[in-house]
Design a protein around this motif. Structure first.
Motif: not given
Length: 260
Positions: A86-88, A53-57, A146-147
């Motif tokens: 959703g990707e690493p 959750e903390q690293f959802a972006f 790119m993201s």
């Protein structure tokens, strides 16, 4: 660009508000260090399930990394994410001239190393992944762009035009992934590579002419300061309002968030 640089942690260019950077840091293990060019690598970080959750972006955001330093113990540097949500968790780091941290990451960071990292931050991100967009990038400025491209093609339905300016063909980061994306979405994605060795540095007039057919779109702009200045001047000349001009600026960190 100052020695200690970070994308502004959330300057809303329309409202002028600033979103705070999280202060709690986490230790993440390096899962992969992938060369992109001779001067850039992408770093994949493992996120434990309990910190998902903390690293959802959101597309276009960045991470703040703690890089070891013999002089100060740790230095803080910010690097943009290059992948869609959703990707690493992956950032791309281009070596900069006299850049200690970018040089250390390119030369010494290895799989299995542990880095202290702040959660994602930044508002250089489209509100609607199906919006029609104009993207202007130069050098490592392609990383957050790119993201955005990857998220738009995967999750959205809009049309995207990207100009990616670089010194020469060998310095183009994500050349092959961009080619594959353009081939997979020929009706939705246009990619134009601008090489300084072939065409010189882009001028205000040239960028104005390129952007003119898309002046009604939201524009996302990232790259070295001279490129952004020329591009912004071109967009103003076209009458693109400030609320639709989104840019990732770099400023010096006032303090080191990893030092007590």
């Amino acid at each position: 660009m100052a020695k200690t640089t970070c994308p502004v942690a959330g300057i809303d260019r329309a409202a002028g508000t600033i979103a705070p950077v999280a202060e709690t840091s986490y230790e993440l293990t390096v899962a992969e260090v992938r060369p992109e060019t001779r001067e850039a690598v992408s770093v994949v970080l493992e996120v434990p399930a309990e910190h998902a959750e903390q690293f959802a972006f959101a597309p276009g955001q960045f991470l703040t990394l703690a890089v070891p330093s013999e002089r100060t113990g740790l230095v803080a540097r910010c690097y943009s994410l290059c992948v869609p949500p959703g990707e690493p968790l992956t950032v791309t780091v281009k070596r900069t001239r006299d850049g200690y941290a970018s040089g250390w990451i390119n030369d010494h960071l290895a799989v299995g190393d542990v880095l202290r990292v702040l959660p994602p931050s930044g508002i250089f991100t489209p509100k609607d992944r199906s919006a029609d967009l104009l993207l202007l990038a130069a050098g490592s400025g392609i990383t957050p762009v790119m993201s955005i491209v990857r998220a738009a093609m995967r999750d959205g339905t809009g049309h995207v035009v990207l100009l990616d300016a670089n010194r020469d063909e060998e310095s183009v980061i994500f050349a092959e992934p961009l080619r594959r994306l353009a081939e997979a979405h020929p009706d939705r994605l246009v990619v134009e590579h601008w090489l300084e060795t072939d065409r010189g540095l882009p001028t205000q007039e040239q960028l104005r002419d390129f952007a003119a057919p898309y002046a009604g779109r939201d524009v996302f702009l990232c790259g070295p300061a001279p490129f952004m200045a020329v591009a912004n001047a071109a967009l103003r000349e076209l009458g693109v309002p400030r609320a639709r001009r989104h840019q990732e600026r770099f400023v010096s960190l006032a303090t080191n968030p990893f030092v007590d």
